[in-house]
Scaffold this motif. Structure first.
Motif, mmCIF file in Angstrom:
data_model
loop_
_atom_site.group_PDB
_atom_site.id
_atom_site.type_symbol
_atom_site.label_atom_id
_atom_site.label_comp_id
_atom_site.label_asym_id
_atom_site.label_seq_id
_atom_site.Cartn_x
_atom_site.Cartn_y
_atom_site.Cartn_z
ATOM 1 N N SER B 58 0.822 -1.290 -0.164
ATOM 2 C CA SER B 58 0.017 0.031 -0.099
ATOM 3 C C SER B 58 0.857 1.281 -0.027
ATOM 4 O O SER B 58 0.325 2.341 -0.133
ATOM 5 N N TYR B 106 -8.140 -0.319 16.348
ATOM 6 C CA TYR B 106 -7.420 0.243 15.131
ATOM 7 C C TYR B 106 -6.509 -0.515 14.653
ATOM 8 O O TYR B 106 -6.073 -0.614 13.417
ATOM 9 N N LYS B 108 -6.892 -3.608 13.768
ATOM 10 C CA LYS B 108 -7.637 -4.246 12.711
ATOM 11 C C LYS B 108 -8.114 -3.475 11.467
ATOM 12 O O LYS B 108 -7.870 -3.799 10.309
ATOM 13 N N LEU B 109 -8.332 -2.176 11.985
ATOM 14 C CA LEU B 109 -8.586 -1.261 10.894
ATOM 15 C C LEU B 109 -7.304 -1.012 10.016
ATOM 16 O O LEU B 109 -7.484 -0.948 8.796
ATOM 17 N N SER B 111 -5.210 -2.990 9.433
ATOM 18 C CA SER B 111 -4.731 -4.295 8.752
ATOM 19 C C SER B 111 -5.799 -4.262 7.395
ATOM 20 O O SER B 111 -5.059 -4.648 6.412
ATOM 21 N N SER B 112 -6.787 -3.684 7.353
ATOM 22 C CA SER B 112 -7.679 -3.702 6.316
ATOM 23 C C SER B 112 -7.189 -2.643 5.477
ATOM 24 O O SER B 112 -7.501 -2.622 3.949
ATOM 25 N N ARG B 113 -6.394 -1.834 5.800
ATOM 26 C CA ARG B 113 -5.884 -0.854 4.979
ATOM 27 C C ARG B 113 -4.479 -1.458 4.414
ATOM 28 O O ARG B 113 -3.869 -0.732 3.548
ATOM 29 N N ARG B 114 -4.087 -2.762 4.804
ATOM 30 C CA ARG B 114 -2.628 -3.307 4.279
ATOM 31 C C ARG B 114 -1.785 -2.329 4.500
ATOM 32 O O ARG B 114 -0.677 -2.269 3.664
ATOM 33 N N ASN B 136 -2.978 -11.689 15.423
ATOM 34 C CA ASN B 136 -4.140 -12.023 14.603
ATOM 35 C C ASN B 136 -4.324 -11.419 13.149
ATOM 36 O O ASN B 136 -4.296 -11.887 12.074
ATOM 37 N N TYR B 137 -4.031 -10.249 13.124
ATOM 38 C CA TYR B 137 -3.922 -9.272 12.096
ATOM 39 C C TYR B 137 -2.903 -8.680 11.405
ATOM 40 O O TYR B 137 -3.032 -8.521 10.157
#
Lengths: 327, 327
Positions: B58, B106, B108-109, B111-114, B136-137
DNA sequence: CTGAAAGCGCTTACAG
DNA sequence: CTGAAAGCGCTTACAG
């Protein structure tokens, strides 16, 4: 780990997984349950970039401030970030410095990240380079400018009434019996120019002479140095209005060191009503430029403009005086 | 506007446009020129999300601080952001608060933005929830923690030697003739616990009693209130070490108001050597926790770890004492 | 209620 | 030196 992996694991298609993730209706309850189980067991985290690509929305907003380390700017950025976080947006917060070409560069950078909206915090962004960059790279993206105005169809403005704030401060000092009121300014941003105009207007209406220092370093020591210069230049000064609290904090310190009594010998007024106003000794009276209200208004306008691209609004908020121990 | 539009315009393929944009060698000079012309004339700005998707990177890094409005945290974040900006990375800076579940959210958030890397600023992130979320993430993403330690294979640490800093401050006060030295703490983050340990160690070695206030609100007024409580509880106190400058600034103010002479009646020591130390009156002596060095080290480690996923490093930097007028 | 297919805007291995 | 094609990880219109 992609939705295809999850799909294979559960024995459904990627479409179904996508629907479950996005909580679309019309999915068999059993299927939904199985997918959700697999999702959480494998700690699946969706790829927002891929999602954004197809949805044509990055769900990111860009925030530009001229100096992230400036308490006042960061507070504004913080409020806007929080507001959008609740709506699932991430903020790309940049320190755009004070170089105009640099600012334009950041706008290009944010355009390559395809931000859904842009916030410009500070009147320093009110210049041709920024205007051109927005026109070239973000002509359709909703933009809101805090404390400045840019005449572009996609740019809204939220400004504080700096002129009125400065004017009121001078009038207040006058009413306290001060007759030789000076103004110390750090730089000539559009916002500071409005403060200066308010100061001059009040002086002229009240029949007082202008005593101005128009440029100094934006720091405690810069404020102290400018104050020192001022009291040498005009030994009869009995009140000072500063364009920002930071300068005033330095001024308080210098005057105390020099043996002045505040506010009897010299009264002081800062601007911004920042946290600094509370730790100086004596505590600083300050023009409240309504940061919280400005930020909320920015966030509101932007939220609407993201929905409706044609939405645009310009508002101005009056300043108020917060009186403490230096006046 | 995509590279296909540019390709069509110039009469080449998208591959060629892509190669020109990425400055790949082995392209006919004429072709390159034509493409570059079209690119700049149409204000083309590449879609970083699409690029990131295929490149599996990213080019964003995540930065978590517990309070973005905290001057000290924001300075660290700023330095790291600047460092990575030069390398073409954008920073996703979040205010993670002090709620542990929130922090995990945050992560996790991000991580979704890689994000390609993660920076945790503040020992407050040293907890099980954060550890689990990273496991986990973001189990393979390079992470560096400023001022804390997390025992995970992908997490590096850069910490200041808070125990030594506090210890040295107490010794210095002792050498100045102080014998009733107190410690005021805002909360029990791992970092503050180290300061407390240093304080206690020095007291015990020098044969002094402990006088402690272990919790107070992290603000000027919190520091003032705690100081007030302290001098009531222990009227013989002749020196105070604070876990952060903010508290000390409030303390200075309160003691002056109460008529104490600083440092003769009571000497004060802050921690962090923040800008606040310069605006109190008298100016605050402070334990320098080496923010700049810590941030630089974080950035260095992360830069390397992004290249080489197996790179990991833990370092500790000693504190120094900055002596001003309160000691 | 569910799946196959196309497409979002890029890059890169492969072939020429 | 250049292009066609596949693929990155998603979503959604369409068909069933």
């Amino acid at each position: 780990m992609t939705i295809y992996d999850i799909a294979r694991q559960v024995g459904v298609s990627a479409s179904t997984v996508s629907r479950v993730i996005n909580k679309r209706p019309g999915i068999n309850a059993k299927t939904r349950e199985k997918v959700e189980k697999a999702l959480s067991e494998s700690n699946f985290s969706i790829n927002e970039a891929a999602k954004g690509l197809v949805n044509q929305s990055s769900r990111m907003i860009g925030i530009l401030v001229s100096d992230i380390r400036n308490q006042h700017h960061i507070e504004g950025a913080y409020m806007i970030e929080q507001h959008f976080l609740e709506k699932g947006y991430c903020s790309l917060l940049f320190n755009a410095g004070s170089d105009k070409e640099g600012m334009a560069g950041y706008i290009k950078l944010l355009s390559s990240r395809r931000v859904d909206a842009l916030v410009l915090i500070g009147s320093i962004f009110q210049n041709d380079e920024v205007m051109e960059a927005i026109g070239n790279y973000m002509p359709k993206v909703p933009v809101v400018m805090q404390n400045g105005i840019l005449d572009l169809p996609n740019v809204s403005s939220v400004v504080s009434n700096d002129e009125q704030g400065a004017y009121d401060a001078v009038v207040h000092l006058y009413n306290k019996g001060k007759r030789n009121i000076a103004f110390i300014n750090n730089n000539d941003t559009p916002s500071n120019l409005k403060k200066l105009a308010g100061y001059r207007k009040a002086c002229s209406e009240l029949g007082m002479k202008n005593r101005e220092i128009l440029r100094c370093e934006d720091s405690f020591s810069g404020g102290a140095a400018a104050t020192d210069e001022l009291v040498r230049m005009y030994p009869d000064v009995d009140a000072i209005l500063y364009s920002v609290d930071t300068l005033a904090a330095g001024g308080v310190r210098l005057l105390i060191d020099k043996g002045f009594t505040i506010p009897d010998d010299i009264a002081l007024f800062g601007t911004d009503n920042s946290p600094f106003a509370l730790i100086t000794n004596p505590r600083l009276s300050s023009v409240d430029t309504k940061l919280r209200e400005l930020s909320n208004a920015c966030a509101d306008i932007l939220s609407r403009a993201i929905e409706d691209r044609s939405y645009r609004k310009n508002i101005q908020i009056d300043c108020s005086l917060v009186l403490r121990e230096t006046t």
